[in-house]
Design an enzyme around this catalytic site. Sequence first.
Site, PDB file in Angstrom:
ATOM      1  N   ALA A  23       0.858  -1.184   0.000  1.00 44.63           N
ATOM      2  CA  ALA A  23       0.000   0.000   0.000  1.00 44.63           C
ATOM      3  C   ALA A  23       0.895   1.234   0.000  1.00 44.63           C
ATOM      4  CB  ALA A  23      -0.897  -0.018   1.220  1.00 44.63           C
TER       5      ALA A  23
ATOM      6  N   TYR B 205      -9.896   0.697   4.494  1.00 46.70           N
ATOM      7  CA  TYR B 205      -9.258   1.978   4.179  1.00 46.70           C
ATOM      8  C   TYR B 205     -10.250   2.872   3.426  1.00 46.70           C
ATOM      9  CZ  TYR B 205      -5.265  -0.384   6.104  1.00 46.70           C
ATOM     10  OH  TYR B 205      -4.440  -1.058   6.974  1.00 46.70           O
TER      11      TYR B 205
ATOM     12  N   GLY C 259       0.637 -14.004   0.783  1.00 49.17           N
ATOM     13  CA  GLY C 259       1.101 -13.000   1.726  1.00 49.17           C
ATOM     14  C   GLY C 259       2.166 -13.586   2.631  1.00 49.17           C
TER      15      GLY C 259
END
Length: 357
Positions: free
Chosen positions: A58, A183, A324
């Site tokens: 991000a 977010y 991940g």
Amino acid sequence: MASILFAPLTLKKITLKNRIVISPMCQYSAIDGFANDWHLVHLGSRASGGAGLIIQEATAVSPEARISPCDLGIWKDEHIEKLKTINEFIRSQNAVPGIQLAHAGRKASVSVPWEGNKKLDIGHEGWQTVAPSAIAYHETEPFLPTALDKIGIEKVLSDFKTATKRAVKAGYQLVEIHGAHGYLLHQFLSPLTNKRTDEYGGSFENRIRFTLEVVEAVQSEWPSDLPLLVRISATDWAEGGWNPEESVELSRILKEKGVDLIDVSSGGLVSHQQIPLEPNYQVSFAEKIKEETAILTGAVGMITEAEQAEAILKEGQADLILFGRESLRNPNLPLDFAADLNDDISWPKQYERAKGR
Ligand code: FNR
């Protein structure tokens, strides 16, 4: 028989050499948004480790868009140089460099995870956060986010636009818009965090408006022959929240707008979420979106083994698999997975003597 996991996938003019993607993961290791050698080694070793696509963490479109003061950023031209060097290395390994563009909204201004993710004092290390509505993530937070007015919304859109322009200059070949994990975009999507009474709140059409405007802002600078992805949370895992049916409808609209693939995650919006964590726990959402809209999807979340990933692709539940934490444990995960699936892939020439177990 050759596996699907190691079969190429073409998105616009970019061909990924395999279906293994390094999921975007914040490293909280930047100063003033600048990438450094940590990012080069972290992303670079996963490129030499054989992943087809590496999506950089991000990356904040403005200083106030950061989750923590240590997030990567792309809000000024000076950020470009190091990012460009990293991308050149990734490309030298036959991998595709992607960037996740992000705005943390009300979840911004916290300390890094190893310092407890604590809300930072405004004016000290922290800053005033923004959101669709003035509702904090935790009731105990000392400051409320400011509800964005029309001018504030225009500023965020312009930040996404200029960030995209810099991403092109930095040599990324794929961009992902972060619309997940509670977010800013997700805060607009969900009725739990969006209580607006203007054209950005209320109905489904109004709640998705901001996300669609961000997509348009990015598309205004992003080359139309390069892939554009959107990561969404398919459900809030909370009563009255954003849900899988709305995710399907949004994905249908994003497909019409030219988005190439939906990266399907979930949760992160509210602290009272109830997530049934288990292997593949988000895969059915990727499958539903793919099945009902025919857009390509990425599956992520507790996928840790080659056979597991291969089965998801074989069943047609998704087109890409994002890894991940397993890719943090093992940067060479794709090289190992190829051996697991009896696929003969090329290794970095420097490592060839280690090939074969
Ligand atoms: C993440 N995740 C994440 N997601 C995202 O969209 N943008 C980000 O920057 C981050 N940052 C991040 C940092 C770290 C250290 C972790 C572990 C995770 C979520 C990540 O991309 C992924 O979706 C989840 O970790 C679930 O996949 P795994 O870990 O079960 O394979």
